[in-house]
Design an enzyme around this catalytic site. Sequence first.
Site, PDB file in Angstrom:
ATOM      1  N   GLU A  95     -18.952 -20.473  37.922  1.00 18.40           N
ATOM      2  CA  GLU A  95     -18.788 -21.245  36.985  1.00 18.40           C
ATOM      3  C   GLU A  95     -17.332 -21.952  36.781  1.00 18.40           C
ATOM      4  O   GLU A  95     -17.108 -23.245  36.677  1.00 18.40           O
ATOM      5  CB  GLU A  95     -18.913 -20.518  35.508  1.00 18.40           C
ATOM      6  CG  GLU A  95     -20.397 -20.156  35.139  1.00 18.40           C
ATOM      7  CD  GLU A  95     -21.141 -19.169  35.946  1.00 18.40           C
ATOM      8  OE1 GLU A  95     -20.508 -18.531  36.832  1.00 18.40           O
ATOM      9  OE2 GLU A  95     -22.307 -18.876  35.657  1.00 18.40           O
TER      10      GLU A  95
ATOM     11  N   HIS B  50     -26.750 -12.940  25.874  1.00 18.08           N
ATOM     12  CA  HIS B  50     -27.277 -14.478  26.005  1.00 18.08           C
ATOM     13  C   HIS B  50     -27.348 -15.139  24.755  1.00 18.08           C
ATOM     14  O   HIS B  50     -27.921 -16.012  24.352  1.00 18.08           O
ATOM     15  CB  HIS B  50     -28.778 -14.285  26.409  1.00 18.08           C
ATOM     16  CG  HIS B  50     -28.655 -14.075  28.148  1.00 18.08           C
ATOM     17  ND1 HIS B  50     -28.057 -12.866  28.737  1.00 18.08           N
ATOM     18  CD2 HIS B  50     -28.973 -15.021  29.316  1.00 18.08           C
ATOM     19  CE1 HIS B  50     -28.546 -13.128  30.144  1.00 18.08           C
ATOM     20  NE2 HIS B  50     -28.988 -14.214  30.226  1.00 18.08           N
TER      21      HIS B  50
END
Lengths: 331, 361
Positions: free
Chosen positions: A67, A136
């Site tokens: 990322e 999540h």
Amino acid sequence: MGAGGTEVSKTTYREAMREAMREALRSDDRVFLMGEDVGRYGGCFGVSLGLLEEFGPERVRDTPLSESAFVGAGIGAALAGMRPIVEIMTVNFSLLALDQILNNAATLLHMSGGQLPVPLVIRMTTGAGRQLAAQHSHSLEGWYAHIPGIRVIAPATIEDARHMLAPALADPDPVVIFEHGSLYNASGELAPPAAPVDLDHAAIRRPGTDISLIAYGGSLPKALVAADELAAEGISAEVIDLRTLRPLDTEVVTASVARTHRAVVIDEAWRTGSLAAEVSARIAEESLYELDAPVERVCSEEVPIPYARQLEETALPQIADVVAAAHRAVD
Amino acid sequence: MSVARSTSARKSSTAPKSAKKTATSKEKGRTRPPAGQSSAEHRGDLLEAMLRIRRFEERCVELYSAAKIRGFVHLYIGEEAVAVGINEALTPEDAVVSTYREHGHALARGVTAEAVMAEMYGKATGCSGGRGGSMHLFDASRRFYGGSAIVAGGLPLAAGLALADRMREQPRVTCCFFGDGAFAEGEFHETANLAALWNLPLLLVCENNLYAMGTALAREHAQTDLAMRAASYGMPAWAVDGMDVEAVEQAASRATEGIRAGTGPHFLELRTYRFRAHSMYDPDRYRNKAEIEQWKARDPVSRLTDRMRENGELGARELARIEHQITDEIDRAVESAEQAPEEPVENLLRHVTSARRRVVS
Ligand SMILES: Cc1ncc(C[n+]2csc(CCOP(=O)(O)OP(=O)(O)O)c2C)c(N)n1
């Protein structure tokens, strides 16, 4: 699904977002999409499905799980004249790139005395509601909205999913787009835009006179259903969609509160230090004497979002919570 | 892509030799000017460039003590051969991404002493309009992308600059400076992987000065042979004597030639040393005097001076002329920074977002 067409078409939020990217990739060869599984897999949420076949692996670029590196690479490419759209699977994983977003994308223009604008778009999903458990499911839009130097937008409707990307790409500064995971399957009619979509103003999604329900992203549909239920009881709720979380458009909010004199802020983030906290503070600063009741907030419980269905549901803002908050304000 | 092996023993060999030893077969075929062929005039330029950085920073010490300059100031004294040698291999079209220890990189890149000094003073005429200070020097016109105080934070960004060039088939190189400390960060490894995977035109320049603040190399790295580790990503990687500007230049030229020929990222580990503390705040308790003196004996400035003297390429008078000219230049930079206007506080909120932002409505 034509963009500039004149016909009303049936589509989904996911397809609208994809069509926006297709249009961007077609109309500007500086635009490219990059992220984990955006190519061959078709995007973790299926948003970029088919784009690889159409535009090839140079412009629909699968990245390694890195990322920080690929967000930073987006920043560098933007500095060098490209118009990257960087996709991060979810806001939870964006924390691994937070340094790049905050310390580079948001600060380079300022630190360089105006020499280095970063025309970058970062898209990511956010939110809970699908039993994916804590890692999540979080809603950290408010953290990003805290940062000067970036624009934060949260398309909540199919129209905005379809039409906010182009102005985001035209913005010379970094724009972070939050797509609530529960919205992708939302379907509806997409009419050709009446006017270019605006990244500076909140929208009134339903006019009303008795109370202002202020929401954004995944909470907007809940606010709209709550407004229906309230209408059945004879309470006229105005529903405001903030759309842009930074910079906040307080004018629409202020004007609404001046009409309704009551406000409920709905935000899937935790109450403490949330965007809802900011909106409430702005109302207190700008509209205190317009209020006939304290500002109500409907936020997530202060708990990592749990897995079990009943626990998750209880932790998240629900329509009934919005209705109850409205009652407290009105009664 | 074949992988070059670095020399593993720090003491073993000088850079040009080790570079030759580790050349891939493909690279061996390329003709390069043999060492020692560069002209006296060129060596004079290298010396001048190193001296400019040295004298500039010595003046910074004085100005810091006089409280004219504030903030964190990280001096490059001792490492000048790296910035100067690397810059020789770059063209104005190439990009440079730097760290917080970037006065040397900026000056070598051609950012004027005047613009850098004004920035140290926080003046409106500084190269970052007074927003950056010592750690955040930028000059877009020279493709000098700073100036980052987040260790390793510049690496992904450099990959992106290189990616843009690659996608548009621009024959340019992006050079990214970082330290041995940065090598331990995930950013380095993510970037090395991405750059090698995508064959990006990226020159990774690790300034191994043996310390990350007070932490010695062996206390921060399980395996201290950095070039070898970089090579494991599938990129040519060499360890170079960072105290020898000509060796640095030669290795850098070889690397940039490879990059321009399309062979993807290259890694150079420059073995160097900072003669001064990590920053102006650092009492430097973690190094012993003997070690510092040992490295000072390899001072890149005196080393080149001596070499030129021995070759009869530099007389006392010529050296005095260069010194005088640089002193003059720095005097003028200080004078101009002193006189320069402050950025008005009314401008505080400038450059948070672009003024030219198009409001779509
Ligand atoms: C991400 C991050 N962690 C810690 C620091 C504090 N810090 C500043 S410089 C430094 C040492 C870096 O060493 P190295 O990369 O070898 O560069 P050098 O200073 O030796 O040139 C540290 C730990 C920082 N600026 N950024």
